[in-house]
Design an enzyme around this catalytic site. Structure first.
Site, PDB file in Angstrom:
ATOM      1  N   HIS A  13      46.903 -31.659   7.192  1.00  0.00           N
ATOM      2  CA  HIS A  13      45.447 -31.613   7.110  1.00  0.00           C
ATOM      3  C   HIS A  13      44.861 -32.752   7.921  1.00  0.00           C
ATOM      4  O   HIS A  13      45.207 -33.919   7.716  1.00  0.00           O
ATOM      5  CB  HIS A  13      44.965 -31.730   5.658  1.00  0.00           C
ATOM      6  CG  HIS A  13      43.482 -31.614   5.525  1.00  0.00           C
ATOM      7  ND1 HIS A  13      42.682 -32.603   4.983  1.00  0.00           N
ATOM      8  CD2 HIS A  13      42.627 -30.624   5.894  1.00  0.00           C
ATOM      9  CE1 HIS A  13      41.418 -32.218   4.996  1.00  0.00           C
ATOM     10  NE2 HIS A  13      41.362 -31.027   5.554  1.00  0.00           N
ATOM     11  N   HIS A  14      43.975 -32.414   8.862  1.00  0.00           N
ATOM     12  CA  HIS A  14      43.257 -33.390   9.674  1.00  0.00           C
ATOM     13  C   HIS A  14      41.762 -33.203   9.468  1.00  0.00           C
ATOM     14  O   HIS A  14      41.161 -32.319  10.071  1.00  0.00           O
ATOM     15  CB  HIS A  14      43.573 -33.213  11.162  1.00  0.00           C
ATOM     16  CG  HIS A  14      44.951 -33.602  11.559  1.00  0.00           C
ATOM     17  ND1 HIS A  14      45.522 -33.213  12.757  1.00  0.00           N
ATOM     18  CD2 HIS A  14      45.881 -34.365  10.931  1.00  0.00           C
ATOM     19  CE1 HIS A  14      46.747 -33.707  12.842  1.00  0.00           C
ATOM     20  NE2 HIS A  14      46.989 -34.409  11.738  1.00  0.00           N
ATOM     21  N   ASN A  45      20.798 -25.021   1.990  1.00  0.00           N
ATOM     22  CA  ASN A  45      21.694 -25.645   2.960  1.00  0.00           C
ATOM     23  C   ASN A  45      21.139 -26.979   3.418  1.00  0.00           C
ATOM     24  O   ASN A  45      19.967 -27.097   3.758  1.00  0.00           O
ATOM     25  CB  ASN A  45      21.905 -24.735   4.178  1.00  0.00           C
ATOM     26  CG  ASN A  45      23.049 -23.770   3.971  1.00  0.00           C
ATOM     27  OD1 ASN A  45      22.994 -22.934   3.075  1.00  0.00           O
ATOM     28  ND2 ASN A  45      24.082 -23.896   4.772  1.00  0.00           N
ATOM     29  N   GLU A  76      35.281 -21.737  -1.452  1.00  0.00           N
ATOM     30  CA  GLU A  76      34.851 -23.007  -2.028  1.00  0.00           C
ATOM     31  C   GLU A  76      33.446 -22.912  -2.640  1.00  0.00           C
ATOM     32  O   GLU A  76      33.147 -23.602  -3.624  1.00  0.00           O
ATOM     33  CB  GLU A  76      34.892 -24.110  -0.971  1.00  0.00           C
ATOM     34  CG  GLU A  76      33.955 -23.892   0.199  1.00  0.00           C
ATOM     35  CD  GLU A  76      34.111 -24.974   1.255  1.00  0.00           C
ATOM     36  OE1 GLU A  76      34.650 -26.051   0.946  1.00  0.00           O
ATOM     37  OE2 GLU A  76      33.682 -24.735   2.396  1.00  0.00           O
TER      38      GLU A  76
END
Length: 714
Positions: A425-426, A205, A520
């Site tokens: 989508h923002h 990460n 994803e």
């Protein structure tokens, strides 16, 4: 709605621990959960929790440490709220109601608990606090309450010291205590092994802001050696930082650790004020953990007077071809820097690869209309993507200006003609100040074109103040967005936001969050097969997740230059529509991949995403989950089973079906030679007529699952 509030004789619950110490005990309605509160020597508040005569939480201390404020009046903030308390009164009561969620796993939810309110005074500071406990059949919640008072009007929390002293070295299902993300692979270890496992857990990460070598995030699931399942989390997180858990691994004691702000403070409190609830869910049946409504019940009832515009949604969209296929969100590659209002996109060269274009979006609209999907998400529709990541300018997006190749008016009109809506989508690029400045115009644009749902994103470091994603100011921002969206009849699905804590009861237009490692990551190397049979025990305890399931072409190199593969079988993806509950479910794969597996895609067409009833039939963390759900307003049932890399045999008794009714049963099962690595697309579909009392015996392959539709006769 049924409500009962009864006082219970106080004398019946007094327990003398010593000549100078009183204890109060309150039990769950069924008597299995027992909570005891006591002031130990020195006036330190403590509690214990037992379940069926087994210790769940040993004696644990409560209290808050306050910051010394040099600007405070003389004498203020010099005494922590940790010790020196006297009990001034206490009250035990019971409460019982049944309420109806706007959407959910069941049509009704029972909220039944016994409550202990303890009023405390600290003579040295003349301050009063209340500690409130609510005890349910499946656990308890506690919170601190600060009445308005002259000696405690405003204060800064330096540290909260709520302890959870565990009764043994339990098996834990955990992720590191990062202040910014939950997008980790879940680790499974003994509590005593967390410290040595922490470094390996954070290696992959980029965000490594974990607060402690032994700090973990909630919702934390554990299993004891004597077969108890324990979950630690929080409920109703409002105007306060998110809580992590700092582990003393020598004594097996967790203590609350609040996310700090940019200067290291934890919380700024103005009385009167209540903290979020600190929660413990406990059972000797793993299925009960998944069926628990404790988190929802500890939140306030719905605050929206009109909820008729809120609706569960199945959608597809322009997303997976960018995530897995590497296509760009941006219109051009020719802009080294973007400033709103300074770039004429009609004079720059398009890259020719931009998927959020009119022709491609029409293709998705046609696909949605043909297959009964309600909405189409489009990412990359608006200007600013050329410079959104890495440079961190505050005003990279304006949320209203489309790229030249995206005809927003035409596409919305075309979608509405087809009976479909576009989903907004923002991506804020974590610039919350910019988003709040522009939010009203962004929502007005959505109203103008008939959008009723927005997927928002917060990728990156918070601009402009460098806050963490889970700090108090960010918690306030996320809820502010939901409240403002409600004024415009807009549903919100926030990604990279804080993990949910049941606020969807109070604001049901909060229809989903990401806040975990989603599909994803299957395009970035994959997640372990056990991942999706842990998340319902952890992340989903606080609310639904937009996991984006339904990837039927699991070998990505069959359609793009990506060597990753989804770590489930094809049928295992179908199961996620049941086991990963959400009122917002995406058919995340490409239209052409669904056409390739059209017979399997039929289940995604058929499956509901709002329910009248849910029954967890079998469950074990990180191993398997099987759930049956009854579609809202129908007699139809759907069953999903999902397992880890070891496979699983399921025997399902159809005792929940209506007596005397026949059902057209379609079974989507892994073929005998199916395997998530070697043969993920091997499946078989079987049809037959079944009735109440029949039994289904199904085999889940490695990383596999099954899905069943049961359509009732008329």
């Amino acid at each position: 709605m049924k409500r009962i509030k009864n006082s219970i004789a106080l004398g019946a619950i007094l327990l003398m621990l010593s000549p100078n110490v009183k204890a109060q005990t309150v039990k769950s309605p069924d008597g299995n959960v027992v909570l005891t509160f006591a002031l130990k020597e020195g006036g330190v508040p403590t509690y214990t929790l037992d379940y069926k005569h087994k210790p769940v939480i040993k004696q644990s201390e409560l209290g808050l440490e306050l910051k010394r404020d040099k600007h405070a009046s003389k004498g203020m903030n010099e005494t922590d709220l940790l010790a020196g308390f006297n009990e001034t009164s206490h009250k035990v009561s019971t409460f019982d109601e049944t309420w109806k969620p706007v959407w959910g796993e069941t049509a009704t939810i029972r909220n039944h608990y016994n409550e202990l309110e303890v009023d405390l005074n600290q003579p040295s500071s003349k301050r009063n606090i209340v500690i409130r406990f609510r005890v349910y059949n499946d656990g308890m919640g506690l919170r601190y309450e600060f009445p308005q008072q002259n000696e405690l009007n405003y204060f800064i929390v330096k540290r909260e010291h709520t302890q959870f002293a565990m009764a043994g070295d339990h098996t834990a299902y955990w992720i590191p205590g990062d202040y910014d993300t939950q997008e980790y692979e879940t680790q499974i270890s003994k509590l005593s092994e967390i410290r040595q496992r922490m470094k390996a857990a954070i290696t992959d990460n980029s965000s490594q802001t974990q607060f402690s070598p032994t700090g973990v995030q909630t919702s934390l699931q554990m299993k004891t050696a004597d077969e108890l399942y324990i979950n630690l989390h929080e409920a109703a997180l409002v105007n306060y930082p998110a809580m992590h858990l700092d582990l003393d691994d020598k004594n097996m004691v967790f203590e609350s650790w609040l996310t700090p702000d940019a200067v290291g403070n934890k919380a700024y409190v103005q009385t009167p004020f209540n903290t979020p609830w600190r929660t413990v869910i406990v059972s000797d049946d793993a299925r009960q953990m998944l069926a628990s409504n404790l988190i929802l019940n500890l939140n306030e009832p719905c605050k929206l007077t009109d909820t008729s515009w809120i609706h569960p949604t199945k959608y597809c969209g322009v997303w997976w071809e960018m995530i897995a296929g590497g296509k760009p969100w941006s219109y051009t590659f020719d802009l080294p820097s973007v400033h709103i209002g300074e770039t004429d996109y009609t004079k720059v060269k398009p890259n020719g690869l931009h998927p959020a274009n009119t022709a491609n979006v029409k293709r998705y609209i046609d696909f949605a209309a043909k297959n009964g999907l309600q909405q189409v998400l489009v990412e990359g529709w608006n200007i600013g993507w050329e410079d959104w990541f890495g440079h961190w300018k505050e005003d990279v997006f304006d949320f209203v200006t489309p790229y030249p190749d995206f005809d927003i008016k035409y596409l919305n009109e075309y979608a509405h003609e087809k009976g479909v809506k576009l989903m907004m989508h923002h991506e804020t690029s974590a610039s919350t100040a910019n988003y709040e400045r522009r939010m009203e115009k962004a929502y007005e644009l959505m109203n103008k074109y008939g959008y009723d749902a927005v997927k928002s994103g917060y990728v990156g470091d918070i601009i402009p103040r460098g806050e963490y994603h889970y700090s108090q100011s960010m918690i306030n921002h996320y809820l502010h967005c939901v409240k403002e969206a409600a004024k415009h009849h807009i549903m919100v699905n926030a990604h990279e936001a804080v993990r949910p804590t049941g606020l969807c009861r109070t604001y049901p237009n909060l229809v989903g969050n990401e806040s975990a490692r989603g599909t994803e990551y299957e395009a970035f190397g994959g997640s372990e097969p056990y991942h999706t049979v842990i998340l319902p025990f952890t992340r989903l305890q606080g609310g639904p997740m937009d996991y984006t399931p339904g990837i039927l072409e699991t070998k990505l190199n069959k359609w793009c230059n990506n060597q990753s593969y989804v770590h489930t079988t094809l049928v295992g993806q179908l199961a996620l529509y049941l086991t990963m509950y959400s009122p917002l479910q995406m058919a995340a794969d490409l239209p052409e991949n669904y056409e390739k597996y059209d017979d399997a895609f039929q289940f995604i067409r058929d499956v509901a995403c709002d329910w009248d009833d849910s029954k967890y039939l079998e469950a074990e963390p990180a191993q398997y989950i099987t759930v049956a759900r009854k579609a809202k307003g129908t007699n139809n049932w759907f069953i999903g089973g999902k397992c880890d890399q070891n496979g699983h045999q399921s025997t399902i008794k159809l005792d929940f079906l209506d007596k005397g009714r026949k059902y057209a049963c379609t079974i989507y099962a892994d073929a005998p030679n199916a395997d998530y690595e070697k043969n993920p697309a091997a499946y078989r579909i079987t049809k037959k007529i079944v009735k109440r009392g029949d039994t289904l015996k199904l085999t889940m392959a490695r990383g596999g699952g099954f899905a069943v539709s049961l359509i009732a006769d008329k």
